[in-house]
Design a protein around this motif. Structure first.
Motif, mmCIF file in Angstrom:
data_model
loop_
_atom_site.group_PDB
_atom_site.id
_atom_site.type_symbol
_atom_site.label_atom_id
_atom_site.label_comp_id
_atom_site.label_asym_id
_atom_site.label_seq_id
_atom_site.Cartn_x
_atom_site.Cartn_y
_atom_site.Cartn_z
ATOM 1 N N VAL A 106 0.843 -1.211 0.000
ATOM 2 C CA VAL A 106 0.000 0.000 0.000
ATOM 3 C C VAL A 106 0.872 1.252 0.000
ATOM 4 N N VAL A 109 1.708 1.687 -3.576
ATOM 5 C CA VAL A 109 0.568 2.261 -4.308
ATOM 6 C C VAL A 109 0.625 3.783 -4.245
ATOM 7 N N CYS A 128 -7.261 2.203 -2.059
ATOM 8 C CA CYS A 128 -6.951 0.860 -2.569
ATOM 9 C C CYS A 128 -7.449 -0.217 -1.598
ATOM 10 N N THR A 290 -0.921 -1.609 -10.602
ATOM 11 C CA THR A 290 -1.792 -2.780 -10.484
ATOM 12 C C THR A 290 -1.054 -3.945 -9.828
ATOM 13 N N ALA A 293 -1.244 -3.342 -6.167
ATOM 14 C CA ALA A 293 -2.604 -3.657 -5.732
ATOM 15 C C ALA A 293 -2.823 -5.166 -5.695
ATOM 16 N N ASN A 297 -3.726 -7.383 -2.536
ATOM 17 C CA ASN A 297 -4.869 -8.298 -2.615
ATOM 18 C C ASN A 297 -4.482 -9.682 -2.086
#
Length: 457
Positions: A106, A109, A128, A290, A293, A297
């Motif tokens: 994060v 990000v 996010c 991405t 992210a 995830n």
């Protein structure tokens, strides 16, 4: 009434792409810039060495997972071969590993979004997390689909980078930094420009680059046909290491002299900027965004599942074992996401140091988890020869290779002690293990008290 269980909704394509996604992430796209500055072109050897070591860890984990149908993660394995205390420490440490990793993601990000917008890092980090939390609360299939497409974007990007790099090499293309040539690997101070010490100090960030490869094991409980899918995913790891890591870095370092790459930015974005394709640089920045992210995830998925398993074993609050209507451990997912959000706070308080601190702690804890897998495999061969004889997915060169990899991991920890950037985190992390060691007896006493109270009733 039967308790709801995790659903096996991950298909073979999900498992294959989770395996790729687990080995291509923030550690490569952002962390490799710092590692290149430490080791120069010799960074390719570092990625190769650690990658092969991780492959043997995965082969050991794969054989163990398939040796007994009841295993849902390597905490089950640790309990079987090293006892409940080791399982307790390993389970919570794995949760902590992924908390730190997701924090790093994060933070990344926020760094990537600043390429376009001059806003505080913590703002896109929180956005996010909220989006990923909403998607993960639905079904495990959503996680698989997200990782499938995220990983596909990563693969296409690296394939494009390697393809463009080869074309530029053949053309003898010239950038603002000089010619695109293989000679860039040794003409700027040699292959080991910072000596052996620089090469050795790069191991920490490279270890972090490989965290997540064991997600194949964590997803075993939700994988359809694990006997086929897990070996298939694990056996393809060496080729991916050679191609996606060593191959991509080879091309990067041929296009750019290593001296032109900054540890504070993605070398992938920098490469396309030097080539003179600013639009492509923006596209690559979107891709690495991405990727971060995607890794976050994965962190949310794994932390929620490991917390769920700890709760099922009465090593965490019973609230974390509750599944929502979509068979997702919602409480575990929510609390893990809340803790991960501390990464956004760190990016606000110490933006320059945050990424380095959390990646070092993550690498140290993952070394512990991988080490436990190897030790369990050694115990498995000694104490369960009948299972080992029946194994259809035997780990090669064991137990000799297990000891070799354990020695490598021990050496990396010693190296961290001598690097000023990693020493504080290395000295701090043992406090986590001491805390877990002290908490375990209290948990055991509460379990006994609960059992006695139940019997009285």
């Amino acid at each position: 009434m039967a308790q709801p269980e995790l659903k096996r909704e991950l298909a073979n394509r999900h498992v294959q792409l989770i395996a790729i996604g687990g080995t291509i992430g923030t550690g490569l796209f952002l962390g490799s810039g710092k590692a290149i500055q430490q080791a120069g072109p010799s960074i390719m050897f570092t990625y190769f060495i650690v990658g092969i070591a991780v492959f043997f860890v995965m082969r050991a984990l794969g054989e163990l997972l398939l040796s007994k149908a009841g295993y849902q993660s390597f905490t089950d394995i640790a309990e079987d071969y090293l006892g409940s205390r080791a399982a307790f420490i390993t389970g919570w440490t794995y949760w902590f590993c992924w908390i730190m990793t997701a924090m790093a993601d994060v933070i990344a990000v926020g760094v990537y979004v600043q390429y376009w917008f001059d806003i505080p890092q913590w703002v896109p980090a929180i956005v996010c997390l909220i989006i990923l939390l909403g998607l993960n609360l639905l079904t495990v299939k959503n996680f698989g689909e997200l990782e499938f497409w995220f990983a596909l974007i990563k693969v296409i990007t690296i394939l494009a980078l390697i393809g463009i790099g080869v074309i530029l090499l053949i053309m003898g293309f010239k950038t603002d930094a000089g010619s695109v040539t293989v000679r860039n690997l040794w003409e700027h101070g040699g292959v080991f420009p910072n000596g052996i010490s620089g090469f050795l100090f790069s191991f920490q960030m490279v270890v972090f680059a490989y965290v997540g490869v064991e997600l194949v094991g964590v997803s075993a409980a939700e994988t359809a046909n694990p006997e086929k899918n897990i070996p298939s995913a694990i056996n393809k790891i060496p080729l991916r290491i050679l191609f996606f890591y060593v191959g991509a870095l080879f091309v990067l370092l041929c296009i750019n002299p290593w001296t032109e790459l900054s540890p504070a930015e993605s070398p992938f974005v920098k490469t396309f900027t030097l080539v003179g394709i600013p639009i492509a640089a923006g596209i690559i920045n979107f891709v690495v965004l991405t990727s971060a992210a995607s890794a976050c995830n994965s962190g949310m998925f794994s932390t929620s599942r490991i917390l769920y398993n700890l709760s099922k074993k009465q090593q965490a609050s019973s609230h974390f074992a509750k599944l929502n209507k979509n068979h997702v451990p919602g409480n575990s997912l929510f609390i893990s996401t809340l803790v991960i959000s501390v990464g956004a706070l760190l990016s606000k308080l110490i933006p320059e140091q945050a990424f380095g601190i959390v990646t070092t702690i993550s690498a140290i804890c993952f070394i512990w988890v991988w080490g436990v897998v190897l030790v369990c495999h050694i115990r498995y061969k000694k104490t369960r020869p009948e299972l080992q004889a029946q194994s259809k997915f035997k780990a090669p060169f064991t137990p000799f290779i297990n000891y070799v990899v354990l020695a490598l991991f021990a050496g990396i920890l010693i190296i961290m002690l001598f690097a000023s950037e990693t020493r504080p985190a290395l000295l701090f992390t043992p406090l986590w293990f001491i805390l877990l060691f002290m908490l375990y007896p209290n948990r055991s006493k509460r379990e006994k008290s609960s059992s006695i109270a139940t019997n009285i009733k």
